[in-house]
Scaffold this active site. Structure first.
Site, PDB file in Angstrom:
ATOM      1  CB  CYS A 291       5.344   1.246 -12.576  1.00  0.00           C
ATOM      2  SG  CYS A 291       5.667   0.792 -10.855  1.00  0.00           S
ATOM      3  CG  HIS A 431       9.377   4.547 -16.115  1.00  0.00           C
ATOM      4  ND1 HIS A 431       8.089   4.557 -15.618  1.00  0.00           N
ATOM      5  CD2 HIS A 431      10.061   3.656 -15.338  1.00  0.00           C
ATOM      6  CE1 HIS A 431       7.988   3.709 -14.604  1.00  0.00           C
ATOM      7  NE2 HIS A 431       9.178   3.150 -14.413  1.00  0.00           N
ATOM      8  CD  GLU A 442      12.923   6.101 -19.576  1.00  0.00           C
ATOM      9  OE1 GLU A 442      11.910   6.562 -20.156  1.00  0.00           O
ATOM     10  OE2 GLU A 442      13.108   6.198 -18.345  1.00  0.00           O
ATOM     11  CE  LYS A 462       7.757   7.257 -12.660  1.00  0.00           C
ATOM     12  NZ  LYS A 462       7.602   7.546 -14.107  1.00  0.00           N
ATOM     13  CG  HIS A 467       7.312   5.261  -9.434  1.00  0.00           C
ATOM     14  ND1 HIS A 467       6.249   5.326 -10.316  1.00  0.00           N
ATOM     15  CD2 HIS A 467       7.973   4.107  -9.745  1.00  0.00           C
ATOM     16  CE1 HIS A 467       6.282   4.273 -11.105  1.00  0.00           C
ATOM     17  NE2 HIS A 467       7.315   3.522 -10.780  1.00  0.00           N
ATOM     18  CG  PHE A 527       8.392  -4.271 -10.015  1.00  0.00           C
ATOM     19  CD1 PHE A 527       9.425  -3.448 -10.406  1.00  0.00           C
ATOM     20  CD2 PHE A 527       8.157  -4.419  -8.651  1.00  0.00           C
ATOM     21  CE1 PHE A 527      10.206  -2.776  -9.476  1.00  0.00           C
ATOM     22  CE2 PHE A 527       8.931  -3.760  -7.702  1.00  0.00           C
ATOM     23  CZ  PHE A 527       9.962  -2.939  -8.118  1.00  0.00           C
TER      24      PHE A 527
END
Length: 540
Positions: A291, A431, A442, A462, A467, A527
């Site tokens: 991502c 994010h 975050e 998002k 996402h 990931f």
């Protein structure tokens, strides 16, 4: 920490054994019998042994030579390296190395590369090439044009709905940021549209829209040096549907398989096909870092321009994974929201009731140009790209580091490498995916990095589009540039019951807010522990 030469005394194995010395003496006699002088042969051998040991030690040690290096006429003096004094393998004719010197290691220290000489060399400084954004293209659940897309974000319109592309009643998650209507007419040849995976169709369409938005007309295209134009658009998952369809066809016979199943499944082929269509012969490849893919592509594309390799780059990301195998895979990871009864409320970053992210699909592409190149052709400059950074958590496949170390390091490096002060950053497109651990780690990293900046405003795109995986960073980069252009930042929807660990003073509320952006930061994490941060600012 101090390092003494004594710790690095010579090992006997560095020198030739007695048997090797005998062989060396034999070779020496043969060498001399061919008419070469002994002085020349000794100089050659001394240079060989000297440079080998010298290189070995200089590559292993990180300290400067002792003062004796520059004054000694002993074993490792510079003159003996080149046979000036008649080099002897074990002693110098100009002076004998004492046992005490060997024991204390003073003679050994001079086996390090002479840093004094290196330090005197000056680099030729060149003016850094600036990178600007001159075009944007998007394909998203809330609009396929940059202005439509961003106006919907400003209005708090959610693109999350029930999945209609396939029957998913058997799945615990039945919602996504699915693109309901999409046409490639005028952008992709009909023959290719029937064969390509949707991630490639989204990519090609968004890429060409970015060119159109940047006013790269046919006339302008004909004037471009195509060897200095490149494409770098990535994908996290690639052509999953094409590949899945090929597996199903193979159950019947290989003869039923799509002959394009392999090339159309690979992540690089979207960039390649776009370059073929445009005739652009500069850098062309894709990056796949889950991502964080888009940010990696954008920063690397900008670096190609900064280094002078190209003048123009199309960059970003694309993904289309809302298919049974994609949905099933993320369900198996237990990563998705199951708020099926109220889709528009499912994606809720930083809200205490968040239960996972919502899958989305689409593409985002930026047209980056070298500043002088853009000015020369009279381009409309939307914003300036300042730089960014990458780091790796090196911790877990899917979970962020519990201390947010990698994220904080990434932001710090992005600021440092871009020459941006912390207090100048007053907007962050986070994010924040609506997961329990990710959102908080975050936010904690942002709080540590910008704790002395009360003007900072933070939101998550998002919350409305879900996402978009490998396309997320590019679509959010478009949102960031649009925020700079318009002076408005979009709301965080569904933040009804904020997590007690977040500071509401930093988060944008449920309505759009006016903001005169000085520097904007856009984060993407993936990931594998991939972290990426990129920076934009108004062009001045």
């Amino acid at each position: 920490m101090s390092v003494t030469c004594e710790d690095y005394s010579l090992r006997p194995s560095i020198f030739p054994s007695s048997k090797r010395l005998t062989r060396w003496a034999t070779r020496k006699r043969r060498f001399l019998s061919k008419g070469f002088s002994e002085d020349f042969s000794m100089g050659l051998i001394s240079s060989f042994y000297g440079s080998s040991i010298h290189g070995l030690m200089s590559s292993c040690l990180a300290f400067e030579p002792c003062d004796e290096y520059y004054t000694s006429k002993g074993l490792w003096s510079s003159s003996s390296f080149f046979g000036e004094t008649g080099f002897s393998l074990f002693r110098s004719k100009a002076g004998t190395t004492t046992r005490r010197q060997r024991r204390t290691g003073k003679a050994m220290a001079v086996a390090v590369q002479p840093a004094k000489e290196v330090a005197t060399k000056k680099r030729n400084l060149t003016k850094k090439r600036r990178v600007v954004v001159t075009g944007m293209g998007v394909v998203t659940p809330v609009g396929h044009e940059p202005d439509v897309f961003y106006n919907n974000l400003l209005d708090g319109v959610s693109g999350i709905s029930e999945i209609e592309a396939f029957e998913c009643a058997q799945f615990p998650t039945r919602i996504a940021g699915e693109i309901k209507s999409f046409s490639t007419d005028g952008w992709v040849a009909p023959k290719l549209s029937k064969r390509m995976d949707k991630f490639m169709l989204y990519l090609l369409t968004a890429g060409k829209k970015a060119l159109a938005d940047g006013e790269i007309t046919k006339e302008v295209m004909n004037e471009l040096d195509k060897t200095k134009c490149g494409v770098l658009i990535g994908s996290a998952m690639g052509g999953m549907k094409v590949f899945n369809d090929a597996i199903e066809a193979l159950r019947v016979s290989y003869k039923k398989m799509n002959p394009f199943c392999v090339p159309f499944a690979t992540t690089n082929m979207g960039s390649a096909m776009l370059a073929m269509d445009l005739g652009w012969m500069g850098p062309n490849y894709s990056i796949s870092t889950a991502c964080a893919t888009s940010n990696f592509c954008i920063l690397n594309a900008a670096n190609h321009i900064i280094r002078g390799e190209v003048d123009v780059m199309l960059c970003g990301g694309s993904d289309a994974v809302i298919i049974p195998i994609g949905l099933g895979g993320f369900v198996a990871c237990r990563a998705l929201s199951q708020r099926n009864s109220d889709p528009t409320k499912a994606s809720r970053p930083w809200d205490i009731d968040r239960d996972g992210f919502v899958m989305g699909e689409g593409a985002g592409v930026l047209l980056l140009e070298e500043l002088e190149h853009a000015k020369k052709r009279g381009a409309n400059i939307y914003a300036e790209f300042l730089g960014g950074s990458f780091t790796c958590d090196a911790y877990h496949m899917t979970e962020p580091h519990p201390d947010g170390t990698g994220i904080a390091l990434c932001i710090d490096k992005a600021l440092s490498q871009s020459g941006v002060a912390r207090e100048d950053v007053n907007y962050v497109n986070a994010h924040a995916t609506s997961t329990q651990a990710g959102d908080l780690k975050e936010f904690q990293a942002l709080s540590r990095c910008f704790r002395h900046n009360p003007e900072l405003r933070v939101n998550s795109t998002k919350s409305m589009v879900g996402h978009l995986l490998g396309a997320a960073g590019a679509v959010e980069a478009v949102a960031t540039v649009q925020a700079i252009r318009t002076g408005w930042v979009h709301p965080n929807i569904n933040l009804e019951n904020p997590d007690e660990s977040v500071d509401l003073n930093l988060l944008v509320g449920p309505k759009k807010e006016r903001l005169d952006i000085r520097v904007a930061l856009s984060n993407s994490f993936g990931f594998g522990g991939h972290n990426s941060s990129i920076l934009f600012a108004p062009y001045n």
